[in-house]
Design a protein around this motif. Sequence first.
Motif: not given
Lengths: 322, 206
Positions: A198, A214, A216-221, B37, B167, B170-171, B181, B185
């Motif tokens: 990265r 990429l 990484v969200s709550r809904t999808q990766v 996720t 969660k 992430q931020h 990211g 993880l």
Amino acid sequence: MSENTKKAPSFREMLKRSALIQNPVLVQLVGLCPVVPAAVSLQSATLFAGMYLLMLLVTEVLASLLLRKLPRYIRVCIYLVVGLGMVLPMITYLEQYDQTILARIGIYFPLLAINSITALHCEKVAVKSSVAIAAKDALATGIGYAAVLLLVGALRELFGNGTLWGRAVLPQAMPRMSAMLLPFGGFLMLGLLAAVLRWILHKKYPEQTKQANLHVSRTQVKLREVPLPLAERLEKQQAQVAQAQTEEAQTPEVYDPQGALPPEVTAAEEAAKPVSGPAQTPPPEEKRTDPLQADMDAITQEFQALMRELEENYPGKDPDSQ
Amino acid sequence: MNNWFSAMLTTALYTIVIQNLVFNGAYGASEAMRASTKPRRFLFFAVLLTGFSTITSIICGLLDLNPVVAQWNTIYHMLLYAGVLVVVFLVVALLFKLLAHPSDKFMSTLGMAAINTLVLAIPYLNWQAGYAIENDIGMTLANSIGSGLGAGAAFVLASLLIGAGVKRVQHNPKIPPAFQGIPALLIYVSLISLAFLGLSSGSVFA
């Protein structure tokens, strides 16, 4: 070539994209299974890397040539069968000539046939592209995967055993982290390598990594553009509002008191009208009135009527004194 | 009957805790991270995966009782287990296609839930552990069912733990930019794996 025809990407571009910017393990998080538990030595990693590169190439070319018209749920079964068809002869060979390495790789070697990278790339690229592009994609992705396997295998063998390709490298006095040979070590090594990748990509390809980052969200990766942070979005919104207000302030306000009234009929226009029948007296000229002025006049008349009433009811007396 | 139930429960608990397939073997780790996720599709995916792993485990366990099959080597066993998995998946897919007319997205999820390392590894691990007990179909079934259900539960547990970490990671502005990211993880998952390593009496230093 017509303007609408897209130029096929070169192998170098595909290699940069598939192996670096969208590395299957370190960016897309697919194909973790043999890397984490089984890439514990450089030898086993080399075996996995070579086998998988060949398997992915054959499967993608086959998918591009023959499997386009089949339904997807049948294609994924064929990928598994093709993979097993390539892996199992290799296991037979190892059983005869090198049982040590076979004992180390265990179940993970046959599980290469069911690696999620195969299905992902065959479905996303191979069945929708020509054989040449499918082959380039397979090579590029396979090289990226192989690079991760070899790095992880070498580092884990070095820190876990103090050896490299079975030969002692680190001094005996140095303690060995046997946990590096376990899945914990595999995940940890992948995390560190992902951080290094990265950092390198942000330095070398900042625009492309921004687009392919990429998230990484709550809904999808998935691969998508990284949204602006909240503070930047608020600033942008405020700037837009301020600009709209400035534009509104600069535009002069046009007051049109006569906008609601019919246009004035001039004497010239009236004279130009054809006269039919007996001479008619022209209608009285309409008096143009201001609606605001009309309201004011009405209020004034009401006030004057009220004053007259008060004077009639209370002559000579000041109404306020009562 | 009590013995069968206790055997099923013991096998399931072993698969969830001691031999957690996701954290101790990285079987289905990619799917667990992706499923964690996607909260809307997660439960549905977990149910499908548990179903496939249980059915495959039962069929392969019963086939392993056959004296001819019991003598096969690794290669033939892998071919057999892969064949059983493919047949089970195709039957289920065709049933859905004929009866329910599912969407492409559903069929894609079905494929992912069936064709993955976790489901194919279960019958092989059962064979290595000797869950197919000769002349005892009841115990074999109990072990197979426990193993299949345990694999599904292990997957659910892994996805929930990973989702809880996502969660927080992430931020988090305290994480250095290079580690934000995916790297954070993966390191988080490695710490969970270390915790499960402790449950199976592993050691960090030789």
